[in-house]
Motif scaffolding. Structure first.
Motif, PDB file in Angstrom:
ATOM      1  N   VAL A  42       0.879  -1.186   0.000  1.00 18.65           N
ATOM      2  CA  VAL A  42       0.000   0.000   0.000  1.00 18.65           C
ATOM      3  C   VAL A  42       0.909   1.226   0.000  1.00 18.65           C
ATOM      4  O   VAL A  42       1.681   1.426   0.935  1.00 18.65           O
ATOM      5  CB  VAL A  42      -0.957  -0.017   1.212  1.00 18.65           C
ATOM      6  N   GLY A  43       0.831   2.003  -1.081  1.00 18.87           N
ATOM      7  CA  GLY A  43       1.670   3.186  -1.176  1.00 18.87           C
ATOM      8  C   GLY A  43       1.203   4.263  -0.209  1.00 18.87           C
ATOM      9  O   GLY A  43       0.042   4.287   0.194  1.00 18.87           O
ATOM     10  N   SER A  95       5.592  -1.538  -0.549  1.00 17.55           N
ATOM     11  CA  SER A  95       5.356  -0.898  -1.854  1.00 17.55           C
ATOM     12  C   SER A  95       6.571  -0.091  -2.311  1.00 17.55           C
ATOM     13  O   SER A  95       7.264   0.524  -1.493  1.00 17.55           O
ATOM     14  CB  SER A  95       4.143   0.039  -1.729  1.00 17.55           C
ATOM     15  N   TYR A 153       6.982  -1.409  -8.697  1.00 20.88           N
ATOM     16  CA  TYR A 153       6.383  -0.724  -9.844  1.00 20.88           C
ATOM     17  C   TYR A 153       7.538  -0.579 -10.819  1.00 20.88           C
ATOM     18  O   TYR A 153       8.552   0.048 -10.489  1.00 20.88           O
ATOM     19  CB  TYR A 153       5.854   0.654  -9.439  1.00 20.88           C
ATOM     20  N   ASP A 207      -6.267 -11.132  -3.803  1.00 20.36           N
ATOM     21  CA  ASP A 207      -6.740 -10.048  -2.937  1.00 20.36           C
ATOM     22  C   ASP A 207      -7.889  -9.330  -3.623  1.00 20.36           C
ATOM     23  O   ASP A 207      -8.347  -9.759  -4.679  1.00 20.36           O
ATOM     24  CB  ASP A 207      -5.593  -9.091  -2.545  1.00 20.36           C
ATOM     25  N   ARG A 263     -12.562  -9.376   3.422  1.00 22.26           N
ATOM     26  CA  ARG A 263     -12.842  -8.629   4.652  1.00 22.26           C
ATOM     27  C   ARG A 263     -12.960  -9.520   5.880  1.00 22.26           C
ATOM     28  O   ARG A 263     -13.080  -9.005   6.993  1.00 22.26           O
ATOM     29  CB  ARG A 263     -14.154  -7.833   4.516  1.00 22.26           C
ATOM     30  N   PHE A 307      -4.660 -11.535   0.777  1.00 26.85           N
ATOM     31  CA  PHE A 307      -4.213 -10.240   1.310  1.00 26.85           C
ATOM     32  C   PHE A 307      -5.394  -9.267   1.346  1.00 26.85           C
ATOM     33  O   PHE A 307      -6.348  -9.417   0.582  1.00 26.85           O
ATOM     34  CB  PHE A 307      -3.152  -9.620   0.392  1.00 26.85           C
TER      35      PHE A 307
HETATM   36  C1  LIG Z   1      -4.631   3.032  -0.510  1.00 27.38           C
HETATM   37  C2  LIG Z   1      -4.107   1.901  -1.353  1.00 27.38           C
HETATM   38  C3  LIG Z   1      -2.826   1.997  -1.889  1.00 27.38           C
HETATM   39  C4  LIG Z   1      -2.318   0.927  -2.645  1.00 27.38           C
HETATM   40  N1  LIG Z   1      -1.025   0.986  -3.103  1.00 27.38           N
HETATM   41  C5  LIG Z   1      -0.517  -0.064  -3.799  1.00 27.38           C
HETATM   42  C6  LIG Z   1       0.844  -0.063  -4.210  1.00 27.38           C
HETATM   43  O1  LIG Z   1       1.611   0.844  -3.927  1.00 27.38           O
HETATM   44  N2  LIG Z   1       1.275  -1.137  -4.926  1.00 27.38           N
HETATM   45  C7  LIG Z   1       0.467  -2.186  -5.256  1.00 27.38           C
HETATM   46  O2  LIG Z   1       0.902  -3.134  -5.930  1.00 27.38           O
HETATM   47  N3  LIG Z   1      -0.817  -2.228  -4.830  1.00 27.38           N
HETATM   48  C8  LIG Z   1      -1.310  -1.200  -4.107  1.00 27.38           C
HETATM   49  N4  LIG Z   1      -2.601  -1.257  -3.644  1.00 27.38           N
HETATM   50  C9  LIG Z   1      -3.414  -2.457  -3.890  1.00 27.38           C
HETATM   51  C10 LIG Z   1      -3.243  -3.456  -2.731  1.00 27.38           C
HETATM   52  O3  LIG Z   1      -1.970  -4.033  -2.754  1.00 27.38           O
HETATM   53  C11 LIG Z   1      -4.291  -4.582  -2.829  1.00 27.38           C
HETATM   54  O4  LIG Z   1      -4.257  -5.118  -4.126  1.00 27.38           O
HETATM   55  C12 LIG Z   1      -5.688  -4.070  -2.495  1.00 27.38           C
HETATM   56  O5  LIG Z   1      -5.645  -3.295  -1.338  1.00 27.38           O
HETATM   57  C13 LIG Z   1      -6.632  -5.251  -2.285  1.00 27.38           C
HETATM   58  O6  LIG Z   1      -7.945  -4.825  -2.126  1.00 27.38           O
HETATM   59  P1  LIG Z   1      -8.666  -4.539  -0.697  1.00 27.38           P
HETATM   60  O7  LIG Z   1      -8.037  -3.288  -0.184  1.00 27.38           O
HETATM   61  O8  LIG Z   1     -10.079  -4.358  -1.082  1.00 27.38           O
HETATM   62  O9  LIG Z   1      -8.408  -5.687   0.204  1.00 27.38           O
HETATM   63  C14 LIG Z   1      -3.124  -0.217  -2.878  1.00 27.38           C
HETATM   64  C15 LIG Z   1      -4.400  -0.300  -2.323  1.00 27.38           C
HETATM   65  C16 LIG Z   1      -4.894   0.737  -1.555  1.00 27.38           C
HETATM   66  C17 LIG Z   1      -6.261   0.593  -0.939  1.00 27.38           C
END
Ligand SMILES: Cc1cc2nc3c(=O)[nH]c(=O)nc-3n(C[C@H](O)[C@H](O)[C@H](O)COP(=O)(O)O)c2cc1C
Length: 378
Positions: free
Chosen positions: A82-83, A110, A133, A308, A312, A329
């Motif tokens: 999560v970035g 991330s 990325y 993912d 929930r 995840f």
């Molecule tokens: C706020 C936010 C930022 C995210 N940043 C990235 C990221 O930097 N790199 C990435 O591969 N996925 C990123 N994701 C996707 C998550 O890795 C993951 O696929 C996603 O949260 C799964 O869905 P869920 O939040 O409904 O469980 C991000 C998701 C969210 C909600």
């Protein structure tokens, strides 16, 4: 595993997080793309998977462990990348990595994280993975892979599903950009969330610390830099090059198409995360349940399927295994936990999922996560 029973579910943590953090931070975690139909579709389809319980057996113990990429994890659930993680709560990324290490579950950092990658590798030496990325500049990419390898990350996760920057309406309306501009909304929201604001002031504004060194033009703001940094579509040739450079477990994240899955297998990729980025990139994308139903049968000794988007509950993790996913995840679960409880939210989310996976397996008459399969589908 214990958790605070005042917030017994991820939904309760979400409700509390909404009150405790500014709306621009909450919307950043919660928001999807366009009409947010894809986000709802993800959730609806997990909800619709039915499993038939089996009784007449002793279920005093259920084995939650799962072995992937040569390592046994204590349960089949981890922290995805999560970035900008520290915007939700200062120090969130390190707190999550530390809790992941303590509980022996994967933590994926991330590329656009806000904590130095060496600090995370030190906090989670046994369970840290790095999400890449893919930069368009090959020398930058090689340098990052080199740093990740020497820091000791175990697995490299290439994210495929951002060929273009997303237009997320909530973020646009909230004026969220980097560096933060002090719009009236951002100032007001910070004032009415003083605990968050105080912690953030103490820690300083979050920054993409792992990639800032590659910024060529000092006038570029971070949003422009991010757009400039990423490849517009990660090519098969680039994945093959990364395969040559990285000899550890290599994972593709964002796979939903059968030909992409076959290409992954041909390239010697070790695992895929079936993901649509939590409904944040393409509102018409199939739910990851639909994709898992189609692609789960590709799971093999050499190909680990993970998933993912929309998960929930611990029951969802068990539902995912009935279609072949060895690990699941959820980004939003963890960051709602951080928003609701600060650093204690990390253990809270892990505790909730552990308890729910354990109870679901026992209720279904399944002695261990590994033995859950499609024969339980109703
Ligand atoms: C706020 C936010 C930022 C995210 N940043 C990235 C990221 O930097 N790199 C990435 O591969 N996925 C990123 N994701 C996707 C998550 O890795 C993951 O696929 C996603 O949260 C799964 O869905 P869920 O939040 O409904 O469980 C991000 C998701 C969210 C909600």
């Amino acid at each position: 595993m214990n958790y605070d029973t005042r917030y017994p579910s991820i939904a309760d943590l979400k409700t509390r997080a909404k009150k405790r953090i500014p709306n621009f931070a909450f919307d950043y975690i919660d928001g999807g793309i366009d009409q947010e139909d894809g986000k709802l579709r993800n959730r609806r389809d997990w909800h619709d998977i039915l499993l038939t319980p089996r009784y007449l057996k002793d279920v005093s113990h259920a084995d939650l462990t799962t072995s992937i990429f040569g390592r046994e994890y204590s349960m089949p659930f981890g922290v995805p990348p999560v970035g900008l993680g520290n915007m939700m709560w200062p120090g969130a990324e390190k707190a999550l990595a530390t809790a992941a290490q303590r509980n022996n579950i994967p933590y994926v950092l991330s590329t656009f994280s806000t904590t130095d990658l060496d600090e995370i590798a030190a906090a989670a030496p046994d369970v840290c993975w790095f999400q890449l990325y893919v930069p368009r500049d090959i020398d930058v990419m090689k340098d990052i892979i080199c740093r990740v390898k020497s820091a000791g990350f175990h697995a490299l996760v290439i994210t495929l599903d951002i060929p273009v920057g997303a237009k997320r309406n909530r973020e646009l309306k909230n004026g969220l950009k980097l560096p933060f501009s002090l719009t009236p909304n951002i100032v007001w929201q910070s004032m009415i969330h003083p605990v968050w604001a105080l912690h953030t002031l103490k820690s300083g504004q979050p920054d993409f610390v792992n990639v800032l060194r590659y910024k060529k033009n000092s006038n570029q703001n971070l949003a422009e830099f991010v757009t400039d940094f990423n490849m517009c579509g990660v090519t098969q040739e680039r994945v093959e090059l990364i395969r040559q450079l990285w000899d550890g477990p290599l994972i593709l994240k964002g796979v939903q198409y059968e030909a992409d899955m076959k290409a992954a297998i041909e390239t010697g990729i070790d695992g895929v995360v079936i993901s649509n980025h939590g409904g944040r990139q393409l509102d018409a994308a199939p739910s990851t349940v639909q994709s898992l139903q189609q692609l789960g049968s590709y799971a093999s000794e050499n190909m680990t399927i993970m998933v993912d988007s929309g998960i929930r509950t611990g029951l969802d993790v068990v539902r995912a295994k009935s279609y072949g996913a060895q690990m699941a995840f959820s980004g939003r679960s963890f960051f709602w936990g951080m928003g609701a409880m600060g650093h204690a939210g990390a253990e809270q989310v892990i505790g909730i999922y552990h308890d729910e996976i354990d109870r679901s397996l026992k209720q279904l008459g399944c002695a261990g996560f590994d033995t859950m399969d499609k024969t339980w589908l109703a």
